[in-house]
Design a protein around this motif. Structure first.
Motif, PDB file in Angstrom:
ATOM      1  N   GLU A 146       0.824  -1.209   0.000  1.00 19.68           N
ATOM      2  CA  GLU A 146       0.000   0.000   0.000  1.00 19.68           C
ATOM      3  C   GLU A 146       0.858   1.258   0.000  1.00 19.68           C
ATOM      4  O   GLU A 146       0.540   2.240  -0.680  1.00 19.68           O
ATOM      5  CB  GLU A 146      -0.923  -0.007   1.209  1.00 19.68           C
ATOM      6  N   LEU A 191       0.532   3.953  -3.021  1.00 18.48           N
ATOM      7  CA  LEU A 191       0.201   5.354  -2.753  1.00 18.48           C
ATOM      8  C   LEU A 191       1.281   6.271  -3.304  1.00 18.48           C
ATOM      9  O   LEU A 191       0.973   7.326  -3.888  1.00 18.48           O
ATOM     10  CB  LEU A 191       0.023   5.565  -1.247  1.00 18.48           C
ATOM     11  N   LEU A 201      -6.712   1.224  -0.714  1.00 19.39           N
ATOM     12  CA  LEU A 201      -6.418   2.657  -0.613  1.00 19.39           C
ATOM     13  C   LEU A 201      -7.568   3.493  -1.173  1.00 19.39           C
ATOM     14  O   LEU A 201      -7.880   4.569  -0.640  1.00 19.39           O
ATOM     15  CB  LEU A 201      -5.123   2.983  -1.366  1.00 19.39           C
TER      16      LEU A 201
END
Length: 286
Positions: free
Chosen positions: A178, A182, A211
């Protein structure tokens, strides 16, 4: 005072990170791995970076390195310890890094020697509570030779900062994939992150979905305002966690150190590519 120390920590990271990173990108370092029988870049990488921890398996290394897929780590560890002992891996890594620095810093030897002696006091006696990789590297003796000392000091400071960065990411509720997804939605191409950290397309898409559900990514994969704010908060927390070695430096001492490190760092950055998986920005005037 704390804001100034955090700002100094970030500035210094951009200067000492290229010195450390020659161990990953410079041909001398890659040749050292190959010559020692560590075929394939990742065997050498995981063996040499994890070596201060001892002959560990993949689980603690995946935890400490954070952004690498556990399956990728497990392809190298623990099997790599049958090829080389951790003590030998440390020698290989250092020899490759020093050979790279010797070439890259030709003509900058006096600055490199002064830079080494300036960084050693910042790297010696680091507070390593909660910082596993920094503590493991801090258990190693400082070398005697200037280029060796320069690389070791930069590496200690780098792993100290890196441990704090991992803590900031965990506190932000991000896992390894993640965090990369991102970042890929912000300023570093996915191609510079996913393949070099070993995540499958399925794992990457699952991270993006999570996300998006958190409102951190937009449906097209770019970071939302909240996502960008979260990353800024992570970077700010990383800077604060890395500021202790720099707190005692007065502004004029910070400027002197910046002036000293800049040509050395710029010369070392020639071994790197931009953009890169580390997220290191290209130095001004390069």
């Amino acid at each position: 005072m704390e804001d100034r120390a955090a700002s100094t920590a970030r500035r210094m990271w951009t200067l000492f990170e290229p010195i450390h990173a020659v161990a990953y990108f410079a041909p001398e370092a890659l040749s050292a791995y190959e010559d020692a029988g560590l075929r394939g870049f990742w065997r050498g990488y995981f063996a040499c970076r994890a070596a201060p921890l001892g002959p560990v398996g993949p689980e603690p290394v995946a935890a400490a390195f954070f952004s690498f897929a556990p399956a990728m780590v497990a392809r190298a560890l623990p099997d790599v310890w049958q090829l080389t002992a951790p003590e030998r891996a440390l020698e290989i890594r250092r020899a490759g890094a020093v050979a790279a620095l010797r070439r890259l810093l030709t003509g900058h030897e006096p600055e490199a020697e002064r830079a080494a002696e300036a960084l050693v006091p910042r790297a010696a006696g680091l507070d390593t509570a909660g910082r596993v990789l920094a503590a493991a590297h801090a258990s190693l003796d400082f070398p005697d030779q200037p280029l060796d000392r320069l690389w070791h000091a930069a590496t200690l400071l780098r792993e100290h900062r890196g441990d704090g960065h991992v803590a900031a990411l965990v506190a932000a509720g991000l896992d390894g994939c993640e965090a990369l997804a991102l970042r890929a939605g912000t300023d570093i191409p996915r191609a510079e992150l996913q393949p070099y950290r070993g995540w499958t397309d399925q794992e990457w898409e699952a991270a993006r979905l999570h996300l998006t559900e958190r409102g951190l990514l937009l449906p097209d994969g770019t970071a939302s305002r909240n996502g960008r704010e979260l990353l800024r908060a992570v970077e700010s927390a990383t800077d604060r966690a890395a500021e202790r070695p720099w707190r005692a430096l007065a502004p004029d001492a910070v400027q002197d150190l910046t002036t000293l490190l800049t040509p050395v760092s710029r010369a070392c950055s020639a071994a790197l590519r931009f953009p890169n998986p580390i997220g290191l920005p290209e130095p001004a005037g390069r």
